[in-house]
Design a protein around this motif. Sequence first.
Motif, PDB file in Angstrom:
ATOM      1  N   LYS A 294     -55.902   1.870  61.814  1.00  0.00           N
ATOM      2  CA  LYS A 294     -55.646   0.070  62.506  1.00  0.00           C
ATOM      3  C   LYS A 294     -56.127  -0.801  61.491  1.00  0.00           C
ATOM      4  CE  LYS A 294     -54.478  -2.044  67.305  1.00  0.00           C
ATOM      5  NZ  LYS A 294     -55.330  -3.239  66.146  1.00  0.00           N
TER       6      LYS A 294
ATOM      7  N   HIS B  97     -46.341  10.042  68.661  1.00  0.00           N
ATOM      8  CA  HIS B  97     -46.539   8.636  67.217  1.00  0.00           C
ATOM      9  C   HIS B  97     -46.635   7.753  67.347  1.00  0.00           C
ATOM     10  CE1 HIS B  97     -48.641  13.020  66.772  1.00  0.00           C
ATOM     11  NE2 HIS B  97     -47.388  13.526  66.088  1.00  0.00           N
ATOM     12  N   LYS B  98     -46.085   7.132  68.968  1.00  0.00           N
ATOM     13  CA  LYS B  98     -45.344   6.011  68.635  1.00  0.00           C
ATOM     14  C   LYS B  98     -46.843   4.998  68.119  1.00  0.00           C
ATOM     15  CE  LYS B  98     -41.516   6.744  70.774  1.00  0.00           C
ATOM     16  NZ  LYS B  98     -40.838   6.403  72.306  1.00  0.00           N
ATOM     17  N   LYS B  99     -47.898   5.381  68.522  1.00  0.00           N
ATOM     18  CA  LYS B  99     -48.901   4.306  68.423  1.00  0.00           C
ATOM     19  C   LYS B  99     -48.892   3.853  66.831  1.00  0.00           C
ATOM     20  CE  LYS B  99     -53.228   2.952  69.541  1.00  0.00           C
ATOM     21  NZ  LYS B  99     -53.922   3.096  68.647  1.00  0.00           N
ATOM     22  N   GLU B 100     -49.383   4.505  66.354  1.00  0.00           N
ATOM     23  CA  GLU B 100     -49.315   4.826  64.714  1.00  0.00           C
ATOM     24  C   GLU B 100     -48.769   4.041  64.646  1.00  0.00           C
ATOM     25  OE1 GLU B 100     -50.366   7.253  60.566  1.00  0.00           O
ATOM     26  OE2 GLU B 100     -50.966   7.802  63.160  1.00  0.00           O
TER      27      GLU B 100
ATOM     28  N   ARG C 148     -46.932   1.644  65.879  1.00  0.00           N
ATOM     29  CA  ARG C 148     -47.098   0.182  66.388  1.00  0.00           C
ATOM     30  C   ARG C 148     -48.901  -0.499  66.014  1.00  0.00           C
ATOM     31  NH1 ARG C 148     -45.679   2.424  71.089  1.00  0.00           N
ATOM     32  NH2 ARG C 148     -47.769   2.587  71.824  1.00  0.00           N
ATOM     33  N   ASP C 149     -49.559   0.854  65.385  1.00  0.00           N
ATOM     34  CA  ASP C 149     -51.112   0.390  65.194  1.00  0.00           C
ATOM     35  C   ASP C 149     -50.739  -0.683  63.642  1.00  0.00           C
ATOM     36  OD1 ASP C 149     -52.124   0.552  66.785  1.00  0.00           O
ATOM     37  OD2 ASP C 149     -53.115   2.691  66.099  1.00  0.00           O
TER      38      ASP C 149
END
Length: 259
Positions: free
Chosen positions: A180, A204-207, A209-210
């Motif tokens: 990020k 790991h969706k946040k990755e 999005r980051d």
Amino acid sequence: PPSPPPRPTAQPTPLPTPVPTPAPTPQPTICFKKPTDLIFLVDSSGSVGHKNVEYTARFLKKVVKKLPLGADSTHVGIVQFSGLDKYDNEDNKEHQTLEIRLSDGTKRKKVNKALDNMKWHGKGDGGTELRDPMTYTGEAINYVLNNTNMFPSGREDAKQILVIITDGQSNSKNEEFAIKKMADKARKEGIIVMAVGIGDFEGHKKELRDLACEKGCRRKGRKNKKTCCHVFKAKKGYAHLGKKLINSLSKHTNEEICT
């Protein structure tokens, strides 16, 4: 003699129901003479494998075919990334291979040749031959931000786009290159960051999005949004990098080039 019964009135033959003419498929808008520096950053870690590098190359050739390459239009650079750790007698050492310089990627034929020549970073493909290539995504972003063949070699008036293709979470231990942090750094330099997630990113969706979501997304000709996400997914894996994804990624990229 009795009169003959009246003959039945003949019914008119009904006209066939006209088949509506299908509306033509809208062609994507392609803008030449809009200087754009576009870099594809391609995961070459251990989970990818030789065959999937080939699938990635085929996919990118079809995407590039739909983009406005040219000396005064879009330039394309390509880098593969991985990393070395204990199985390669190193400690969190980044590794990249420059497949084509940004300044050289002005013709589709040249870009296609570079894609055909890509070698997986793992053993058995005749490339780097790492025993266990890691996924050091943040370090790879830093590389394209600083390497003299990448964004620093770009044109002053060019729009800048980075497309990251990866099949897994970054496993670097170096917080200096947290993804990020590095993606935000790219955005602060005016680079639009996109991500193509291959396979199951559940958990790991946040990755993704980051990597590819930005706040305060305000672009000419668009509604203002609090957040824009330039995220694309191929949940079924590399073998399913098909027409739908090719069209959506190329369309989105062309929209960014044209705005």
